[in-house]
Write a protein that holds these residues in place. Structure first.
Motif, PDB file in Angstrom:
ATOM      1  N   GLY A  89      60.003  72.550  33.952  1.00  0.00           N
ATOM      2  CA  GLY A  89      59.410  72.637  35.280  1.00  0.00           C
ATOM      3  C   GLY A  89      59.600  71.409  36.133  1.00  0.00           C
ATOM      4  N   GLN A  90      60.187  70.340  35.592  1.00  0.00           N
ATOM      5  CA  GLN A  90      60.332  69.090  36.331  1.00  0.00           C
ATOM      6  C   GLN A  90      61.749  68.824  36.842  1.00  0.00           C
ATOM      7  OE1 GLN A  90      60.940  69.492  33.266  1.00  0.00           O
ATOM      8  NE2 GLN A  90      61.292  67.651  32.076  1.00  0.00           N
ATOM      9  N   TRP A  91      62.739  69.577  36.374  1.00  0.00           N
ATOM     10  CA  TRP A  91      64.115  69.421  36.841  1.00  0.00           C
ATOM     11  C   TRP A  91      64.472  70.596  37.731  1.00  0.00           C
ATOM     12  CZ3 TRP A  91      66.967  65.151  36.531  1.00  0.00           C
ATOM     13  CH2 TRP A  91      66.574  64.168  35.624  1.00  0.00           C
ATOM     14  N   TRP A  92      64.747  70.322  38.990  1.00  0.00           N
ATOM     15  CA  TRP A  92      64.973  71.329  40.017  1.00  0.00           C
ATOM     16  C   TRP A  92      66.462  71.424  40.346  1.00  0.00           C
ATOM     17  CZ3 TRP A  92      60.452  73.522  42.175  1.00  0.00           C
ATOM     18  CH2 TRP A  92      59.259  72.917  41.764  1.00  0.00           C
ATOM     19  N   ALA A  93      66.915  72.577  40.763  1.00  0.00           N
ATOM     20  CA  ALA A  93      68.295  72.724  41.235  1.00  0.00           C
ATOM     21  C   ALA A  93      68.427  71.998  42.562  1.00  0.00           C
ATOM     22  CB  ALA A  93      68.651  74.198  41.395  1.00  0.00           C
ATOM     23  N   GLY A  94      69.432  71.158  42.702  1.00  0.00           N
ATOM     24  CA  GLY A  94      69.643  70.438  43.955  1.00  0.00           C
ATOM     25  C   GLY A  94      70.130  69.024  43.698  1.00  0.00           C
ATOM     26  N   GLY A  95      70.079  68.211  44.737  1.00  0.00           N
ATOM     27  CA  GLY A  95      70.545  66.832  44.649  1.00  0.00           C
ATOM     28  C   GLY A  95      72.015  66.680  44.983  1.00  0.00           C
ATOM     29  N   TYR A  96      72.579  67.661  45.671  1.00  0.00           N
ATOM     30  CA  TYR A  96      74.022  67.658  45.924  1.00  0.00           C
ATOM     31  C   TYR A  96      74.456  66.564  46.897  1.00  0.00           C
ATOM     32  CZ  TYR A  96      74.286  71.808  43.114  1.00  0.00           C
ATOM     33  OH  TYR A  96      74.212  72.668  42.059  1.00  0.00           O
ATOM     34  N   GLN A  97      73.619  66.209  47.859  1.00  0.00           N
ATOM     35  CA  GLN A  97      74.001  65.122  48.770  1.00  0.00           C
ATOM     36  C   GLN A  97      74.094  63.799  48.012  1.00  0.00           C
ATOM     37  OE1 GLN A  97      71.129  65.372  51.963  1.00  0.00           O
ATOM     38  NE2 GLN A  97      72.412  66.791  53.120  1.00  0.00           N
ATOM     39  N   VAL A 149      80.707  71.537  40.649  1.00  0.00           N
ATOM     40  CA  VAL A 149      79.620  70.585  40.467  1.00  0.00           C
ATOM     41  C   VAL A 149      78.308  71.365  40.370  1.00  0.00           C
ATOM     42  CG1 VAL A 149      78.429  68.594  41.481  1.00  0.00           C
ATOM     43  CG2 VAL A 149      80.894  68.897  41.853  1.00  0.00           C
ATOM     44  N   HIS A 150      77.483  71.003  39.388  1.00  0.00           N
ATOM     45  CA  HIS A 150      76.180  71.632  39.204  1.00  0.00           C
ATOM     46  C   HIS A 150      75.157  70.524  39.030  1.00  0.00           C
ATOM     47  CE1 HIS A 150      73.173  74.105  36.835  1.00  0.00           C
ATOM     48  NE2 HIS A 150      73.299  74.723  37.990  1.00  0.00           N
ATOM     49  N   CYS A 151      74.087  70.528  39.825  1.00  0.00           N
ATOM     50  CA  CYS A 151      73.144  69.410  39.817  1.00  0.00           C
ATOM     51  C   CYS A 151      71.700  69.841  39.620  1.00  0.00           C
ATOM     52  CB  CYS A 151      73.212  68.657  41.144  1.00  0.00           C
ATOM     53  SG  CYS A 151      74.768  67.855  41.458  1.00  0.00           S
ATOM     54  N   TYR A 152      70.950  68.915  39.024  1.00  0.00           N
ATOM     55  CA  TYR A 152      69.498  69.008  38.916  1.00  0.00           C
ATOM     56  C   TYR A 152      68.926  67.666  39.374  1.00  0.00           C
ATOM     57  CZ  TYR A 152      70.413  72.800  35.576  1.00  0.00           C
ATOM     58  OH  TYR A 152      70.851  73.944  34.965  1.00  0.00           O
ATOM     59  N   TYR A 153      67.754  67.694  40.021  1.00  0.00           N
ATOM     60  CA  TYR A 153      67.075  66.451  40.359  1.00  0.00           C
ATOM     61  C   TYR A 153      65.655  66.507  39.823  1.00  0.00           C
ATOM     62  CZ  TYR A 153      64.551  68.783  44.143  1.00  0.00           C
ATOM     63  OH  TYR A 153      63.733  69.619  44.852  1.00  0.00           O
ATOM     64  N   TYR A 154      65.116  65.346  39.494  1.00  0.00           N
ATOM     65  CA  TYR A 154      63.796  65.241  38.899  1.00  0.00           C
ATOM     66  C   TYR A 154      62.731  65.125  39.975  1.00  0.00           C
ATOM     67  CZ  TYR A 154      59.900  63.738  36.040  1.00  0.00           C
ATOM     68  OH  TYR A 154      58.680  63.667  35.425  1.00  0.00           O
ATOM     69  N   ASP A 155      61.667  65.889  39.819  1.00  0.00           N
ATOM     70  CA  ASP A 155      60.479  65.768  40.656  1.00  0.00           C
ATOM     71  C   ASP A 155      59.319  66.362  39.873  1.00  0.00           C
ATOM     72  OD1 ASP A 155      58.836  65.182  42.779  1.00  0.00           O
ATOM     73  OD2 ASP A 155      59.569  66.783  44.072  1.00  0.00           O
ATOM     74  N   ASN A 156      58.192  65.704  39.929  1.00  0.00           N
ATOM     75  CA  ASN A 156      57.021  66.191  39.211  1.00  0.00           C
ATOM     76  C   ASN A 156      56.596  67.564  39.730  1.00  0.00           C
ATOM     77  OD1 ASN A 156      56.589  63.971  37.476  1.00  0.00           O
ATOM     78  ND2 ASN A 156      55.654  62.828  39.155  1.00  0.00           N
ATOM     79  N   PRO A 157      56.320  68.497  38.828  1.00  0.00           N
ATOM     80  CA  PRO A 157      55.792  69.785  39.277  1.00  0.00           C
ATOM     81  C   PRO A 157      54.348  69.607  39.727  1.00  0.00           C
ATOM     82  CG  PRO A 157      55.908  69.721  36.880  1.00  0.00           C
ATOM     83  CD  PRO A 157      56.509  68.441  37.374  1.00  0.00           C
ATOM     84  N   SER A 158      53.895  70.497  40.570  1.00  0.00           N
ATOM     85  CA  SER A 158      52.496  70.494  40.976  1.00  0.00           C
ATOM     86  C   SER A 158      51.830  71.715  40.340  1.00  0.00           C
ATOM     87  CB  SER A 158      52.373  70.518  42.503  1.00  0.00           C
ATOM     88  OG  SER A 158      53.043  71.643  43.026  1.00  0.00           O
TER      89      SER A 158
END
Length: 152
Positions: A78-86, A44-53
């Motif tokens: 710059g807006q899609w980060w590695a994570g969101g596994y939970q 499983v490989h995930c990305y989650y969205y969050d606005n960059p600062s």
């Protein structure tokens, strides 16, 4: 995943899977989460969205695209980060565990394994069904490179 495992190597306090071929993920989007699954639905490989600062961007602001299963392309800058596994584990209805892996041809070029997450039940099934040798870390490097003895 069983058929895709060429070897198991002792790695730190655990093991690493040596795969016969590289993993290719198929990505699916669920709201602010992109979940990638390999063809065996193990890794499983995930990305989650969050606005960059300002001055702080995912992947250092590197631009890349993610092709989704439906043909859409997500342009990342710059807006899609590695994570969101939970969140992915909840959506998949599966427990995810950290794993170490790499395909054999890539290991011949650079003997460094990847870290990832995988579905726990599939990993356990693979470990239980594996009947080959469990190699020492340096022993396997010597084996795939045709060396008489390990470097260390």
């Amino acid at each position: 995943m069983d058929n895709d495992v060429q070897a198991i190597v002792k790695f730190n306090q655990g093991i690493a899977f040596v795969l016969k071929k590289p993993i290719e993920f198929t990505y699916y989007r669920e709201g602010n989460l992109i979940i990638g699954l390999d063809s065996t639905c193990t890794f499983v490989h995930c990305y989650y969205y969050d606005n960059p600062s300002p001055g702080f961007y995912a992947f250092g602001g590197r631009k890349f695209d993610i092709q989704l299963d439906n043909g859409d392309v997500i342009n990342c800058y710059g807006q899609w980060w590695a994570g969101g596994y939970q969140q992915a584990a909840k959506l998949l209805g599966e427990e995810l565990v950290p794993v170490t892996y790499k395909d054999v041809e890539s290991l011949k070029d650079c003997y460094v394994f990847y870290g990832a997450y995988a579905i726990k039940s599939r990993v356990a099934e693979t470990e239980n069904n594996y009947e080959g040798v469990i190699y020492g870390y340096w022993d396997y490097e010597a084996l795939i490179n045709g060396w008489e003895k390990p470097r260390r």
